[in-house]
Design a protein around this motif. Sequence first.
Motif, mmCIF file in Angstrom:
data_model
loop_
_atom_site.group_PDB
_atom_site.id
_atom_site.type_symbol
_atom_site.label_atom_id
_atom_site.label_comp_id
_atom_site.label_asym_id
_atom_site.label_seq_id
_atom_site.Cartn_x
_atom_site.Cartn_y
_atom_site.Cartn_z
ATOM 1 N N ASP A 46 -3.516 -2.984 5.400
ATOM 2 C CA ASP A 46 -2.549 -2.001 4.918
ATOM 3 C C ASP A 46 -1.412 -2.742 4.225
ATOM 4 O O ASP A 46 -1.425 -3.967 4.057
ATOM 5 C CB ASP A 46 -2.057 -1.118 6.069
ATOM 6 N N ALA A 47 -0.396 -1.971 3.805
ATOM 7 C CA ALA A 47 0.708 -2.554 3.050
ATOM 8 C C ALA A 47 1.472 -3.588 3.857
ATOM 9 O O ALA A 47 2.083 -4.517 3.292
ATOM 10 C CB ALA A 47 1.663 -1.452 2.573
ATOM 11 N N LEU B 249 -7.256 -3.083 8.741
ATOM 12 C CA LEU B 249 -7.636 -1.676 8.915
ATOM 13 C C LEU B 249 -9.070 -1.633 9.442
ATOM 14 O O LEU B 249 -10.014 -2.044 8.752
ATOM 15 C CB LEU B 249 -7.528 -0.927 7.598
ATOM 16 N N LEU B 250 -9.188 -1.126 10.675
ATOM 17 C CA LEU B 250 -10.515 -0.999 11.272
ATOM 18 C C LEU B 250 -11.197 0.280 10.802
ATOM 19 O O LEU B 250 -10.545 1.234 10.372
ATOM 20 C CB LEU B 250 -10.400 -1.009 12.800
ATOM 21 N N SER C 229 -10.538 5.342 4.383
ATOM 22 C CA SER C 229 -10.298 5.188 5.810
ATOM 23 C C SER C 229 -11.036 6.283 6.576
ATOM 24 O O SER C 229 -10.996 7.446 6.201
ATOM 25 C CB SER C 229 -8.811 5.254 6.110
ATOM 26 N N ASP C 230 -11.720 5.882 7.638
ATOM 27 C CA ASP C 230 -12.384 6.855 8.502
ATOM 28 C C ASP C 230 -11.446 7.405 9.548
ATOM 29 O O ASP C 230 -11.825 8.283 10.298
ATOM 30 C CB ASP C 230 -13.608 6.202 9.186
#
Length: 309
Positions: A280-281, A286-287, A308-309
Amino acid sequence: IVGADVHIAQARMGTGRDLRDLPAPGFLRTETDDQGRFRFANMPVGATFEFLVEALGRAAVGTCDQMPYVQDRCRFAPGQARITLTLPADVRVWGTVVDWSSGQPVAGVLVAAHADRRVAPAAPSRQAITAADGTFHLDGLAPGSCVVGLAESAGQPAAGFADELELFLSAGETRGGLRIRFTRGALLEVLVKDPNGAPVGRAVVNARQIEGQRGYKGTTDDTGLARLRIFPGGYSVIILRRDWYGPLEDAKRVTVAEGTTRQIEHTIHPMPRITGVVRDAAGNRLLDSRVEVCWIKPPFPSTVSTISD
């Protein structure tokens, strides 16, 4: 018919999801008495059955091949009256198995005759091994459409290739002079490797006759080898597919003579792979993200998007 052998060929219990086959075939049998009657005692309540009946000079009759393809119940149940099974006069066939190339008799070949499987898929078959002079004799066959050819042993394909003769036979008929050409075939080994020489398993191999309609398919094992028993002749061999590999090599041509083993090699290349990390920023990983790579023809660049999920 006196002294006929009556076997339980199939037994079922329950319906729907509770349906199960009972382990009856192979040991439940009896003989008809002097009135042609038979009896199975102490059968489980709620079970249903099919029969296989055999008698000297009569066609073997199995009631399984008279059933619909999908059915919970068999046709016969304990307490059922007026069960009548009719055995027609048997059909007999004889002939000779000869070498495909030389025409000389071939001994020790297992030959089978059975009803056309398109008409009666469960009909019993008859088998015989050819004698020293290549001859075979088969009796106890049912009248109607019949196929004579190589037999399968213990569920394994016959170790060779032969003519299949389709006949239509009448009750009590004897048909002789049959001639079946036979060859033990050849063995084609296809070794599939990656560019480093490491074996590639689970690759699907296809060999198709250059002149003819025969085709054979196999899958490589952990050593990268696929073994195909084929009819002798010339073949075009390709690798049909292997996940994560491509493009595949062009077809290779090979000729394999009867009774020989020929090995060829194919090299396939792993497809390009891209690895990376999605953040991310703030730089946190991110998983459970999905990365999508789109190949776009020049002059447009490739794009990567994350969802993203």
